[in-house]
Design a protein around this motif. Structure first.
Motif, PDB file in Angstrom:
ATOM      1  N   ILE A  69     -10.303 -35.469  23.273  1.00 50.76           N
ATOM      2  CA  ILE A  69      -9.121 -34.617  23.186  1.00 50.76           C
ATOM      3  C   ILE A  69      -8.086 -35.290  22.286  1.00 50.76           C
ATOM      4  O   ILE A  69      -8.137 -36.494  22.026  1.00 50.76           O
ATOM      5  CB  ILE A  69      -8.515 -34.309  24.576  1.00 50.76           C
ATOM      6  N   ARG A  70      -7.138 -34.488  21.824  1.00 55.32           N
ATOM      7  CA  ARG A  70      -6.135 -34.977  20.877  1.00 55.32           C
ATOM      8  C   ARG A  70      -5.300 -36.124  21.456  1.00 55.32           C
ATOM      9  O   ARG A  70      -4.877 -37.021  20.728  1.00 55.32           O
ATOM     10  CB  ARG A  70      -5.242 -33.817  20.441  1.00 55.32           C
ATOM     11  N   ALA A  71      -5.082 -36.106  22.768  1.00 58.57           N
ATOM     12  CA  ALA A  71      -4.294 -37.171  23.394  1.00 58.57           C
ATOM     13  C   ALA A  71      -4.936 -38.543  23.218  1.00 58.57           C
ATOM     14  O   ALA A  71      -4.233 -39.565  23.186  1.00 58.57           O
ATOM     15  CB  ALA A  71      -4.104 -36.874  24.880  1.00 58.57           C
ATOM     16  N   GLU A  72      -6.259 -38.600  23.096  1.00 60.98           N
ATOM     17  CA  GLU A  72      -6.939 -39.875  22.915  1.00 60.98           C
ATOM     18  C   GLU A  72      -6.637 -40.472  21.549  1.00 60.98           C
ATOM     19  O   GLU A  72      -6.519 -41.691  21.401  1.00 60.98           O
ATOM     20  CB  GLU A  72      -8.433 -39.694  23.122  1.00 60.98           C
ATOM     21  N   ALA A 131     -21.150 -39.968  15.317  1.00 62.76           N
ATOM     22  CA  ALA A 131     -21.199 -38.629  14.720  1.00 62.76           C
ATOM     23  C   ALA A 131     -21.997 -38.694  13.428  1.00 62.76           C
ATOM     24  O   ALA A 131     -21.921 -39.672  12.679  1.00 62.76           O
ATOM     25  CB  ALA A 131     -19.789 -38.102  14.443  1.00 62.76           C
ATOM     26  N   ARG A 132     -22.730 -37.641  13.164  1.00 55.80           N
ATOM     27  CA  ARG A 132     -23.627 -37.619  12.007  1.00 55.80           C
ATOM     28  C   ARG A 132     -22.877 -37.840  10.692  1.00 55.80           C
ATOM     29  O   ARG A 132     -23.395 -38.448   9.760  1.00 55.80           O
ATOM     30  CB  ARG A 132     -24.393 -36.289  11.973  1.00 55.80           C
ATOM     31  N   ASP A 133     -21.658 -37.324  10.621  1.00 58.36           N
ATOM     32  CA  ASP A 133     -20.858 -37.471   9.401  1.00 58.36           C
ATOM     33  C   ASP A 133     -19.852 -38.607   9.509  1.00 58.36           C
ATOM     34  O   ASP A 133     -18.919 -38.705   8.726  1.00 58.36           O
ATOM     35  CB  ASP A 133     -20.138 -36.172   9.069  1.00 58.36           C
ATOM     36  N   ARG A 134     -20.031 -39.481  10.514  1.00 57.98           N
ATOM     37  CA  ARG A 134     -19.154 -40.628  10.749  1.00 57.98           C
ATOM     38  C   ARG A 134     -17.689 -40.212  10.926  1.00 57.98           C
ATOM     39  O   ARG A 134     -16.772 -40.979  10.637  1.00 57.98           O
ATOM     40  CB  ARG A 134     -19.284 -41.656   9.624  1.00 57.98           C
ATOM     41  N   GLY A 135     -17.487 -39.024  11.431  1.00 58.57           N
ATOM     42  CA  GLY A 135     -16.136 -38.550  11.703  1.00 58.57           C
ATOM     43  C   GLY A 135     -15.490 -37.827  10.541  1.00 58.57           C
ATOM     44  O   GLY A 135     -14.307 -37.471  10.615  1.00 58.57           O
ATOM     45  N   GLY A 136     -16.257 -37.572   9.499  1.00 57.52           N
ATOM     46  CA  GLY A 136     -15.682 -36.953   8.307  1.00 57.52           C
ATOM     47  C   GLY A 136     -15.024 -35.604   8.573  1.00 57.52           C
ATOM     48  O   GLY A 136     -13.934 -35.307   8.065  1.00 57.52           O
ATOM     49  N   ALA A 137     -15.667 -34.776   9.394  1.00 55.01           N
ATOM     50  CA  ALA A 137     -15.127 -33.444   9.672  1.00 55.01           C
ATOM     51  C   ALA A 137     -13.844 -33.505  10.487  1.00 55.01           C
ATOM     52  O   ALA A 137     -13.063 -32.542  10.494  1.00 55.01           O
ATOM     53  CB  ALA A 137     -16.172 -32.602  10.404  1.00 55.01           C
ATOM     54  N   ALA A 138     -13.605 -34.613  11.159  1.00 57.11           N
ATOM     55  CA  ALA A 138     -12.415 -34.750  12.007  1.00 57.11           C
ATOM     56  C   ALA A 138     -11.268 -35.458  11.300  1.00 57.11           C
ATOM     57  O   ALA A 138     -10.182 -35.602  11.881  1.00 57.11           O
ATOM     58  CB  ALA A 138     -12.776 -35.517  13.281  1.00 57.11           C
ATOM     59  N   ASP A 177       3.537 -32.915  25.636  1.00 57.13           N
ATOM     60  CA  ASP A 177       3.055 -32.101  24.513  1.00 57.13           C
ATOM     61  C   ASP A 177       1.705 -31.509  24.891  1.00 57.13           C
ATOM     62  O   ASP A 177       0.660 -32.118  24.655  1.00 57.13           O
ATOM     63  CB  ASP A 177       2.927 -32.964  23.256  1.00 57.13           C
ATOM     64  N   PRO A 178       1.695 -30.319  25.510  1.00 62.58           N
ATOM     65  CA  PRO A 178       0.447 -29.721  26.004  1.00 62.58           C
ATOM     66  C   PRO A 178      -0.636 -29.552  24.945  1.00 62.58           C
ATOM     67  O   PRO A 178      -1.825 -29.495  25.286  1.00 62.58           O
ATOM     68  CB  PRO A 178       0.913 -28.366  26.552  1.00 62.58           C
ATOM     69  N   ALA A 179      -0.266 -29.511  23.674  1.00 62.45           N
ATOM     70  CA  ALA A 179      -1.276 -29.377  22.609  1.00 62.45           C
ATOM     71  C   ALA A 179      -2.213 -30.577  22.574  1.00 62.45           C
ATOM     72  O   ALA A 179      -3.344 -30.485  22.075  1.00 62.45           O
ATOM     73  CB  ALA A 179      -0.595 -29.209  21.254  1.00 62.45           C
ATOM     74  N   LEU A 180      -1.765 -31.722  23.128  1.00 60.09           N
ATOM     75  CA  LEU A 180      -2.606 -32.912  23.131  1.00 60.09           C
ATOM     76  C   LEU A 180      -3.781 -32.795  24.094  1.00 60.09           C
ATOM     77  O   LEU A 180      -4.708 -33.606  24.051  1.00 60.09           O
ATOM     78  CB  LEU A 180      -1.773 -34.146  23.479  1.00 60.09           C
ATOM     79  N   ALA A 181      -3.777 -31.783  24.958  1.00 60.70           N
ATOM     80  CA  ALA A 181      -4.912 -31.568  25.863  1.00 60.70           C
ATOM     81  C   ALA A 181      -6.075 -30.883  25.169  1.00 60.70           C
ATOM     82  O   ALA A 181      -7.191 -30.835  25.721  1.00 60.70           O
ATOM     83  CB  ALA A 181      -4.476 -30.726  27.062  1.00 60.70           C
ATOM     84  N   GLU A 182      -5.851 -30.362  23.964  1.00 62.43           N
ATOM     85  CA  GLU A 182      -6.895 -29.631  23.259  1.00 62.43           C
ATOM     86  C   GLU A 182      -7.967 -30.573  22.717  1.00 62.43           C
ATOM     87  O   GLU A 182      -7.659 -31.676  22.251  1.00 62.43           O
ATOM     88  CB  GLU A 182      -6.289 -28.831  22.097  1.00 62.43           C
ATOM     89  N   PRO A 183      -9.231 -30.146  22.761  1.00 65.71           N
ATOM     90  CA  PRO A 183     -10.300 -30.961  22.153  1.00 65.71           C
ATOM     91  C   PRO A 183     -10.141 -31.020  20.642  1.00 65.71           C
ATOM     92  O   PRO A 183      -9.581 -30.102  20.014  1.00 65.71           O
ATOM     93  CB  PRO A 183     -11.589 -30.220  22.532  1.00 65.71           C
ATOM     94  N   LEU A 184     -10.627 -32.100  20.033  1.00 62.74           N
ATOM     95  CA  LEU A 184     -10.702 -32.148  18.571  1.00 62.74           C
ATOM     96  C   LEU A 184     -11.665 -31.067  18.104  1.00 62.74           C
ATOM     97  O   LEU A 184     -12.758 -30.913  18.664  1.00 62.74           O
ATOM     98  CB  LEU A 184     -11.193 -33.514  18.102  1.00 62.74           C
ATOM     99  N   ALA A 185     -11.280 -30.332  17.105  1.00 60.73           N
ATOM    100  CA  ALA A 185     -12.097 -29.203  16.645  1.00 60.73           C
ATOM    101  C   ALA A 185     -13.490 -29.648  16.214  1.00 60.73           C
ATOM    102  O   ALA A 185     -14.487 -28.981  16.504  1.00 60.73           O
ATOM    103  CB  ALA A 185     -11.382 -28.485  15.501  1.00 60.73           C
ATOM    104  N   GLU A 201      -7.685 -33.597  11.083  1.00 61.53           N
ATOM    105  CA  GLU A 201      -7.006 -33.432  12.357  1.00 61.53           C
ATOM    106  C   GLU A 201      -6.574 -34.780  12.932  1.00 61.53           C
ATOM    107  O   GLU A 201      -5.434 -34.925  13.428  1.00 61.53           O
ATOM    108  CB  GLU A 201      -7.908 -32.702  13.353  1.00 61.53           C
ATOM    109  N   VAL A 202      -7.453 -35.769  12.881  1.00 61.14           N
ATOM    110  CA  VAL A 202      -7.110 -37.091  13.405  1.00 61.14           C
ATOM    111  C   VAL A 202      -5.961 -37.699  12.606  1.00 61.14           C
ATOM    112  O   VAL A 202      -5.041 -38.305  13.172  1.00 61.14           O
ATOM    113  CB  VAL A 202      -8.348 -38.013  13.397  1.00 61.14           C
ATOM    114  N   ALA A 203      -5.979 -37.531  11.294  1.00 60.20           N
ATOM    115  CA  ALA A 203      -4.908 -38.080  10.455  1.00 60.20           C
ATOM    116  C   ALA A 203      -3.565 -37.424  10.767  1.00 60.20           C
ATOM    117  O   ALA A 203      -2.522 -38.099  10.745  1.00 60.20           O
ATOM    118  CB  ALA A 203      -5.255 -37.907   8.986  1.00 60.20           C
TER     119      ALA A 203
END
Length: 572
Positions: free
Chosen positions: A478-481, A508-515, A464-472, A518-520
């Motif tokens: 990257i998404r694979a992580e 992260a300053r927002d403790r990952g809130g902005a991510a 799944d090549p999309a997993l190579a993309e960084p988290l926005a 995407e992570v979910a």
């Protein structure tokens, strides 16, 4: 042999085995000590099970200074044996056991007086180096100390106040992602046949008609199901929960443990231009300023904690103290605006006496193993660096002298998953980077997290090549992580990913809130969540963020703890 994975299906099968077979050893507690014990027992050929009430490493073992070190300050208490043991373990971790996770790190020790302090400090660091070389069989595993002038020190660490030093000593220790080490230990234990399940809470200890501990009654916090797990030997490795766990067995044996809070702050890597870390002696203890690839960790404190044990939090006063100690030597002083993360952990401070002196006991300078009741032992004390020695001592003690000698521990020369072939994999970094479009910074990050298992992560990207993309919102990952955290590393919930695997909660300053969104999405795909489950996970983690940020504005442990506990755990 294929490296094992921690997944919901693996967990289900492990619980089935635990509840239908009698294991040789049941380990209670999934921090670094418990994980080390599980690996030690399994690698001796013993049928082994390990349960943890929360996520793996969720207590002290994910909240440390993230150092693997001999304890330079212990030399000044003349604890030569203790330091020698820790340095020997540091060398093993750096070269054989976990070279992909444990990395040599230089530190600068500023000197304030030109002659006397330099002499006694040089002697101390020299002994530190000598003990490390002796422990490694005459080989250097890190560079030896190097004396620098005031000018040289300012070149290495430009932000030091010129008035804070007259010269310095550069010496080496090592650093490690503590939670990742624990998860890797658990996975390595699985490789040798151990059964492992997180979020299984022990409720009581079972005894046979002779009064021997023979198992536990527990509850699966994910389902609410009651479980009976039978074992020939129980090992209590629950750290700050030691007394609560041993009390379930009754009797008069066991250990006395007090909780001491240590907090850290995290600042961006580019906030300081230094090429080395900083080691400072304070009036109370020591302070480390530790560089990582994308941030600095600064700490720690040492204060008594009398609140709940699951979720310790830093107070406003704690944060101010660490800032003040760092600013004693920094010319461009740090402020709260520089802080991108904080975290607090509880050290299990072992008291000097066991509860029942008539019980058999093995005591080291840092940890103690003792019998709670026949069939159940407890271990506490020690530190992350010496987890392997603690594990070996605990299993030896549980087995008894004759069986321990017949089944000696092999862990002193046993690589963890990802360690074998790490150097060869590192040599492929440039080629891999070109193929996947990863720069040198990205490759360093991936190699230091996955070692020779990087091929496995790359295989998921090939699928799944999309997993190579960084988290926005967090492009250092990257998404694979995230996918691997759920598919391989035992994450069952969104908070498991963000706290102990993709560690945005403390980095992260927002403790990952902005991510979160995407992570979910990635976690939902890996774990099969429906929309209702996904939204519940997101809501719970966002509530946790709000509580943690509010808690660190409070002035006392009691008020900060109360604010944090307003948010319920995701399960249990």
């Amino acid at each position: 042999m294929t490296n094992p994975v921690l997944t919901p299906e693996q967990r289900r099968m492990a619980l089935q085995t635990m509840t239908t077979e009698i294991v040789d050893v049941l380990v209670i507690g999934g921090g670094v000590t418990g994980a080390g014990i599980a690996l030690d027992a399994a690698s001796r050929g013993l049928s082994t099970a390990i349960v943890e009430a929360q996520d793996w490493a969720s207590g002290t073992s994910s909240r440390s200074s993230r150092l693997v070190h001999g304890g330079l300050r212990y030399l000044y208490n003349l604890d030569f044996k203790l330091v020698a043991e820790a340095l020997k373990e540091r060398g093993r971790l750096l070269t054989l056991i976990a070279p992909h996770l444990v990395e040599a790190q230089p530190f600068l020790w500023p000197l304030k007086t030109p002659a006397i302090e330099r002499i006694y400090s040089a002697v101390g660091v020299g002994m530190y180096d000598a003990l490390a070389v002796i422990g490694a069989g005459g080989h250097k595993t890190v560079p030896l100390q190097h004396h620098v002038t005031k000018k040289g020190a300012l070149e290495l660490f430009p932000e030091i106040k010129p008035s804070a030093l007259c010269g310095a000593i550069e010496f080496y220790d090592a650093r490690v992602d503590d939670a990742r080490l624990v998860i890797t230990l658990v996975r390595t234990a699985l490789k040798y046949g151990a059964q492992a399940a997180s979020r299984v809470k022990v409720k009581s200890v079972l005894k046979d008609t002779g009064g021997h501990a023979c198992g536990v009654e527990a509850v699966d916090l994910e389902t609410g199901e009651s479980l009976t797990i039978r074992a020939k030997r129980l090992i209590n490795a629950t750290g700050i929960w030691t007394e609560q766990t041993q009390d379930m067995a009754g009797g008069t044996g066991g250990l006395k443990v007090l909780a001491s809070k240590g907090i850290h702050i995290v600042i961006p890597r580019d906030r300081l231009k230094a090429q080395t870390g900083l080691f400072l002696r304070t009036e109370k203890s020591v302070l480390f300023i530790i560089p990582w690839q994308h941030y600095w960790v600064i700490g720690t404190t040492d204060t008594a904690w009398h609140e709940q044990l699951e979720h310790p939090v830093p107070t406003s006063a704690d944060i101010d103290y660490v800032l003040a100690q760092a600013n004693e030597v920094l010319a461009d002083e740090l402020t709260r605006d520089d802080i991108i993360g904080t975290y607090a952990g509880l050290r299990p401070l072992l008291q000097p006496r066991v509860l029942d002196e008539s019980k058999s006991t093995k005591v080291s300078r840092e940890h103690t193993v003792t019998e709670v009741v026949p069939g159940m032992v407890a271990i506490a004390g020690g530190k992350l660096t010496t987890y392997r020695v603690m594990a070996e001592d605990a299993v030896d003690f549980a087995l008894g002298k004759e069986l321990a000698e017949a089944k000696p521990s092999p862990t002193g020369h046993l690589p963890l998953v990802g360690a074998e072939g790490f150097e060869a994999m590192s040599n492929q970094g440039e080629r891999i980077g070109r193929r996947y479009g990863f720069d040198a910074d990205r490759m360093q990050h991936l190699l230091r997290r996955y070692g020779s298992e990087l091929d496995d992560l790359l295989a998921t990207i090939d699928a799944d090549p999309a997993l190579a993309e960084p988290l926005a919102a967090a492009p250092q990952f990257i998404r694979a992580e995230v996918y691997r955290a759920c598919a391989v590393e035992g994450a069952l919930h969104l908070e498991d990913v963000l706290v102990s695997r993709v560690r945005l909660n403390s980095e992260a300053r927002d403790r990952g809130g902005a991510a979160v969104d995407e992570v979910a999405e990635i976690a939902a795909s890996a774990l099969g969540w429906d929309d209702v489950r996904k939204e519940a996970e997101k809501a719970n983690y966002r509530a946790r963020i709000a509580a943690e940020l509010a808690a660190e504005e409070e002035g006392s442990d009691a008020s900060a703890s109360a604010v944090r506990m307003e948010v319920a755990d995701i399960v249990g």
